[in-house]
Design an enzyme around this catalytic site. Sequence first.
Site, PDB file in Angstrom:
ATOM      1  N   GLY A  45      44.398 -39.078  22.805  1.00 41.13           N
ATOM      2  CA  GLY A  45      43.014 -39.416  22.476  1.00 41.13           C
ATOM      3  C   GLY A  45      42.626 -40.871  22.598  1.00 41.13           C
ATOM      4  O   GLY A  45      41.497 -41.185  22.968  1.00 41.13           O
ATOM      5  N   GLU A 100      44.149 -46.012  17.504  1.00 42.25           N
ATOM      6  CA  GLU A 100      43.875 -44.580  17.422  1.00 42.25           C
ATOM      7  C   GLU A 100      42.417 -44.315  17.780  1.00 42.25           C
ATOM      8  O   GLU A 100      41.567 -45.192  17.614  1.00 42.25           O
ATOM      9  CB  GLU A 100      44.191 -44.096  15.997  1.00 42.25           C
ATOM     10  CG  GLU A 100      43.991 -42.634  15.736  1.00 42.25           C
ATOM     11  CD  GLU A 100      44.859 -41.711  16.587  1.00 42.25           C
ATOM     12  OE1 GLU A 100      44.608 -41.625  17.797  1.00 42.25           O
ATOM     13  OE2 GLU A 100      45.740 -41.055  16.032  1.00 42.25           O
ATOM     14  N   ASP A 101      42.134 -43.099  18.259  1.00 41.07           N
ATOM     15  CA  ASP A 101      40.762 -42.752  18.604  1.00 41.07           C
ATOM     16  C   ASP A 101      39.931 -42.442  17.364  1.00 41.07           C
ATOM     17  O   ASP A 101      38.802 -42.893  17.238  1.00 41.07           O
ATOM     18  CB  ASP A 101      40.721 -41.580  19.595  1.00 41.07           C
ATOM     19  CG  ASP A 101      41.467 -40.342  19.123  1.00 41.07           C
ATOM     20  OD1 ASP A 101      42.163 -40.392  18.092  1.00 41.07           O
ATOM     21  OD2 ASP A 101      41.370 -39.305  19.814  1.00 41.07           O
ATOM     22  N   ASP A 104      40.742 -39.136  10.798  1.00 37.36           N
ATOM     23  CA  ASP A 104      40.108 -37.951  10.244  1.00 37.36           C
ATOM     24  C   ASP A 104      40.754 -37.651   8.883  1.00 37.36           C
ATOM     25  O   ASP A 104      40.510 -38.360   7.925  1.00 37.36           O
ATOM     26  CB  ASP A 104      40.307 -36.812  11.253  1.00 37.36           C
ATOM     27  CG  ASP A 104      39.394 -35.630  11.033  1.00 37.36           C
ATOM     28  OD1 ASP A 104      39.183 -35.251   9.876  1.00 37.36           O
ATOM     29  OD2 ASP A 104      38.903 -35.051  12.020  1.00 37.36           O
ATOM     30  N   LYS A 132      36.196 -41.033  10.080  1.00 34.25           N
ATOM     31  CA  LYS A 132      35.500 -39.887   9.504  1.00 34.25           C
ATOM     32  C   LYS A 132      35.996 -39.708   8.065  1.00 34.25           C
ATOM     33  O   LYS A 132      36.775 -38.804   7.765  1.00 34.25           O
ATOM     34  CB  LYS A 132      35.791 -38.639  10.350  1.00 34.25           C
ATOM     35  CG  LYS A 132      34.839 -37.495  10.094  1.00 34.25           C
ATOM     36  CD  LYS A 132      35.236 -36.237  10.840  1.00 34.25           C
ATOM     37  CE  LYS A 132      34.888 -36.273  12.294  1.00 34.25           C
ATOM     38  NZ  LYS A 132      35.086 -34.948  12.956  1.00 34.25           N
ATOM     39  N   PHE A 153      32.090 -31.982  14.908  1.00 31.71           N
ATOM     40  CA  PHE A 153      33.122 -31.949  15.938  1.00 31.71           C
ATOM     41  C   PHE A 153      32.655 -32.788  17.115  1.00 31.71           C
ATOM     42  O   PHE A 153      31.702 -32.432  17.798  1.00 31.71           O
ATOM     43  CB  PHE A 153      33.422 -30.509  16.378  1.00 31.71           C
ATOM     44  CG  PHE A 153      34.770 -30.410  17.010  1.00 31.71           C
ATOM     45  CD1 PHE A 153      34.953 -30.788  18.330  1.00 31.71           C
ATOM     46  CD2 PHE A 153      35.874 -29.987  16.289  1.00 31.71           C
ATOM     47  CE1 PHE A 153      36.205 -30.736  18.924  1.00 31.71           C
ATOM     48  CE2 PHE A 153      37.124 -29.925  16.873  1.00 31.71           C
ATOM     49  CZ  PHE A 153      37.287 -30.310  18.193  1.00 31.71           C
ATOM     50  N   ASP A 160      38.976 -34.804  22.465  1.00 27.90           N
ATOM     51  CA  ASP A 160      38.925 -33.523  23.170  1.00 27.90           C
ATOM     52  C   ASP A 160      38.715 -32.335  22.254  1.00 27.90           C
ATOM     53  O   ASP A 160      38.840 -32.421  21.038  1.00 27.90           O
ATOM     54  CB  ASP A 160      40.238 -33.304  23.919  1.00 27.90           C
ATOM     55  CG  ASP A 160      41.371 -32.894  22.993  1.00 27.90           C
ATOM     56  OD1 ASP A 160      41.953 -31.815  23.192  1.00 27.90           O
ATOM     57  OD2 ASP A 160      41.686 -33.656  22.054  1.00 27.90           O
ATOM     58  N   ARG A 166      37.608 -34.936  27.350  1.00 28.96           N
ATOM     59  CA  ARG A 166      38.114 -36.303  27.200  1.00 28.96           C
ATOM     60  C   ARG A 166      37.460 -37.268  28.184  1.00 28.96           C
ATOM     61  O   ARG A 166      37.298 -38.437  27.904  1.00 28.96           O
ATOM     62  CB  ARG A 166      39.629 -36.363  27.436  1.00 28.96           C
ATOM     63  CG  ARG A 166      40.479 -35.722  26.378  1.00 28.96           C
ATOM     64  CD  ARG A 166      41.950 -36.051  26.637  1.00 28.96           C
ATOM     65  NE  ARG A 166      42.847 -35.178  25.913  1.00 28.96           N
ATOM     66  CZ  ARG A 166      43.216 -35.345  24.646  1.00 28.96           C
ATOM     67  NH1 ARG A 166      42.727 -36.339  23.954  1.00 28.96           N
ATOM     68  NH2 ARG A 166      44.056 -34.501  24.083  1.00 28.96           N
TER      69      ARG A 166
END
Length: 181
Positions: A45, A100-101, A104, A132, A153, A160, A166
């Site tokens: 990611g 990191e992307d 969460d 998030k 989402f 992705d 992506r």
Amino acid sequence: MNMCDDIARILYTEEQLAEIVGRIGRQISEDYRDKNLLMVSVLKGSLMFMADLMRAVTIPCAIDFLSVSSYGGGTASSGVVRILKDLDNPLEGKDLLVVEDILDSGVTLSFLLKNLSARNPHSIRLCTLLDKPERRRVEIRPDYVGAEVPDEFIVGYGLDYAERYRNLPYIGVLKPKVYAG
């Protein structure tokens, strides 16, 4: 089929992402001046973010890649973290920046940071493009955050759903009909 048809709305355009990455890159360059910076991308990611971020960093740095899995093909973390590809080099004496992307639940990154800390880096910090916080299940706070996102989402710019989307140049909210049922 055009994958853009699966996007309910765009959260961050290419231009907005470039501004975010530039801001973070300038801050990292300042904070890590005269340090032994090693940027570690958490694949898959963060690949696009990492590529742009390392170009925005104006100080010498090394890079490495790590691949972990906790999602499988679903939309929620399984809670079981596996390292699929480990780092190529030792961390001792390095000023480690994990890239990191999205942050969460925090389960995967919490595991990863503990694992990397045990390898004796000089320092360790976390950089995430997106945060998030509504989904957080463990106590973890990123040092660098691009933007806070709603509990929806999202895909694109490396993020992705089932290995798709992506390659979108922006970040958008995926229509629920794509992943529901």
